[in-house]
Design a protein around this motif. Sequence first.
Motif, PDB file in Angstrom:
ATOM      1  N   GLN A  75       0.837  -1.204   0.000  1.00  0.00           N
ATOM      2  CA  GLN A  75       0.000   0.000   0.000  1.00  0.00           C
ATOM      3  C   GLN A  75       0.868   1.249   0.000  1.00  0.00           C
ATOM      4  O   GLN A  75       0.489   2.268  -0.581  1.00  0.00           O
ATOM      5  N   ASP A  76       2.043   1.165   0.627  1.00  0.00           N
ATOM      6  CA  ASP A  76       2.964   2.312   0.566  1.00  0.00           C
ATOM      7  C   ASP A  76       3.487   2.544  -0.849  1.00  0.00           C
ATOM      8  O   ASP A  76       3.648   3.683  -1.268  1.00  0.00           O
TER       9      ASP A  76
ATOM     10  N   TYR B  57       1.885   1.915  -3.565  1.00  0.00           N
ATOM     11  CA  TYR B  57       0.778   2.533  -4.306  1.00  0.00           C
ATOM     12  C   TYR B  57       0.656   4.011  -3.933  1.00  0.00           C
ATOM     13  O   TYR B  57       0.479   4.871  -4.795  1.00  0.00           O
ATOM     14  N   ARG B  58       0.790   4.296  -2.621  1.00  0.00           N
ATOM     15  CA  ARG B  58       0.755   5.702  -2.193  1.00  0.00           C
ATOM     16  C   ARG B  58       1.866   6.508  -2.858  1.00  0.00           C
ATOM     17  O   ARG B  58       1.680   7.664  -3.217  1.00  0.00           O
ATOM     18  N   ARG B  59       3.035   5.878  -2.985  1.00  0.00           N
ATOM     19  CA  ARG B  59       4.157   6.564  -3.637  1.00  0.00           C
ATOM     20  C   ARG B  59       3.831   6.896  -5.086  1.00  0.00           C
ATOM     21  O   ARG B  59       4.128   7.985  -5.570  1.00  0.00           O
TER      22      ARG B  59
ATOM     23  N   VAL C 108       0.834   7.284  -6.335  1.00  0.00           N
ATOM     24  CA  VAL C 108      -0.192   8.331  -6.320  1.00  0.00           C
ATOM     25  C   VAL C 108       0.450   9.703  -6.080  1.00  0.00           C
ATOM     26  O   VAL C 108       0.125  10.689  -6.762  1.00  0.00           O
ATOM     27  N   ARG C 109       1.384   9.744  -5.124  1.00  0.00           N
ATOM     28  CA  ARG C 109       2.062  11.021  -4.806  1.00  0.00           C
ATOM     29  C   ARG C 109       2.912  11.509  -5.974  1.00  0.00           C
ATOM     30  O   ARG C 109       2.921  12.685  -6.300  1.00  0.00           O
TER      31      ARG C 109
ATOM     32  N   LEU D  37      -7.084   4.540  -0.448  1.00  0.00           N
ATOM     33  CA  LEU D  37      -5.712   4.873  -0.848  1.00  0.00           C
ATOM     34  C   LEU D  37      -5.672   5.846  -2.015  1.00  0.00           C
ATOM     35  O   LEU D  37      -4.605   6.303  -2.416  1.00  0.00           O
ATOM     36  N   THR D  38      -6.834   6.112  -2.608  1.00  0.00           N
ATOM     37  CA  THR D  38      -6.885   6.833  -3.875  1.00  0.00           C
ATOM     38  C   THR D  38      -7.543   8.194  -3.693  1.00  0.00           C
ATOM     39  O   THR D  38      -8.754   8.261  -3.466  1.00  0.00           O
ATOM     40  N   PRO D  39      -6.786   9.285  -3.794  1.00  0.00           N
ATOM     41  CA  PRO D  39      -7.416  10.602  -3.636  1.00  0.00           C
ATOM     42  C   PRO D  39      -8.265  11.029  -4.840  1.00  0.00           C
ATOM     43  O   PRO D  39      -9.146  11.868  -4.689  1.00  0.00           O
TER      44      PRO D  39
END
Length: 523
Positions: free
Chosen positions: A245-246, A248-250, A252-253, A323-325
């Motif tokens: 999940q991190d 994926y966050r990376r 997204v960022r 996890l998805t903004p």
Amino acid sequence: AGAAGARSASSSEPAAAPAAATVGSRVVPVPAAVRAGGGTFRITRGTAVEVTRGSADAGRVAGYAAALLRPSTGYPLPVVPVPAGTRSGAAAAAPGAIVLALGDTDRGLGDEGYRLRTTPRAVTISARTAAGLFHGVQTLRQLLPARVESRTAVPGAAWTVPDADIRDVPRYAYRGAMLDVARHFLTVAQVERYIDELALYKVNTLHLHLTDDQGWRIAIGSRPRLALYGGSTGVGGGPGGSYTQDDYRRIVRYAASRFLTVVPEIDGPSHTNAALASYPELNCDGTAPPLYTGTKVGFSSLCVPKAETYAFLDAVIREVAALTPGPYLHIGGDEAHSTSAADYVTYMDKVQPIVTAQGKTVIGWHQLDSAHPVPGALVQYWGTAGNETAVVDAAKHGTRVIMSPANRAYLDMQYTSTTPLGQHWAGYVDVRTSYDWDPATFIAGLPAGAVAGVEAPLWTETIRTDADVDYMAFPRLPGIAELGWSPAAAHDWNAYRVRLAAQGPRWQELGIGFYRSPEVDWA
Ligand code: TNX
């Protein structure tokens, strides 16, 4: 010295070339409107990047622009915050500045538009949003010589920006590209590299096809076997992989730092063998099939009548949505050849409310139109014919369409029968075929305004490496990006192929190995 330098540099350019012609021969996507500006501008050792004070996002765009231009120019390019309303270059020292001015009063620039003006004293990019400034920086980049992309200093180069006054706004708000990270897993670094390539062409949406028969690529806390087991292989039986999940966050960022929105796709009811293999209870007979490493489609199906299926979808969609903004969540829905038509409708009726309950807008492949798309849903058209009753009917009831016709926009189609990589079930798609169509009219009878935008999907049955990705995406991706950004009236293959040719040296500097299609006279 800067202004004098700019003048002497401009005198060595064809004196008669009007601004519009110079810009119009270089920039992809072609800007909406170009007029003569106030003279050529030149980046020198004394150039600063001035940015409107008070907006962190604008400040980041300034930092990005400076970081982009420092290696090749070898100049310090300090970022200098200036008060809002500072006139172009007014605060600059003699050599002039690159000015990023947030707060343009031209409302027509919208969420993503920008204006770029040159004088010998400054090049000023103004916009109402940081995204607009960012897109303007991409145009500035393309107005500079290709060697600006060099990762090492190019001594003696003249970093001249041609005279121009550009006012540029996108045709469509949705301008996407898709990576299939399921057939062959692509690492975070590979995805970030692609994001940078997309940003250069003002693409603003990255659709990640996260799940398919051959692999499940995102960790789900409540269903750990999806990634651990379902993600353990891929096409051809390789080692697979998955995003924590991190990770994926990376992604997204990183996408957000390039003003791209990530659209995650959880495909179903078919394209689900990796999930079915991971959790036996998702199968109607309660038996998990083996992992799959081939390239057939349409053989798998979640068990539509079972309650477990919807508990599973709720758990997965809940975590992915959190996890998805971005506003969208893609539910797939393509090639459900092993699901009855009635079950398909049931599945879609159940999965869509799970998505909207998480506050997300549904996107589905256009087969969703044969079920009941919920209000606000979008469908992604991947057909080839353009005569599509279900899509037109749904559009008449408000379901908007993202255009990805496979015989035009699919980046995994072979260019010709002799080019390596890719498939050809939708035909061979060389550069002109890929560019020469209109998203608004491709599907006959669509109501005006039904098209939300375009997307270029890259399926990866035959694609593994960065080199593979680059070879399929370049030179076709910029053409789809132009269809998404530039006004329909600017569509012109003969002009486009000249602008595209000008990108070649830039790709060489960037290390993008592209297909040298004979349809283009590469520089
Ligand atoms: C069709 S297009 C598929 C994918 C394949 C692709 C290969 C669509 C929605 N589904 O499963 O990877 O063709 O070109």
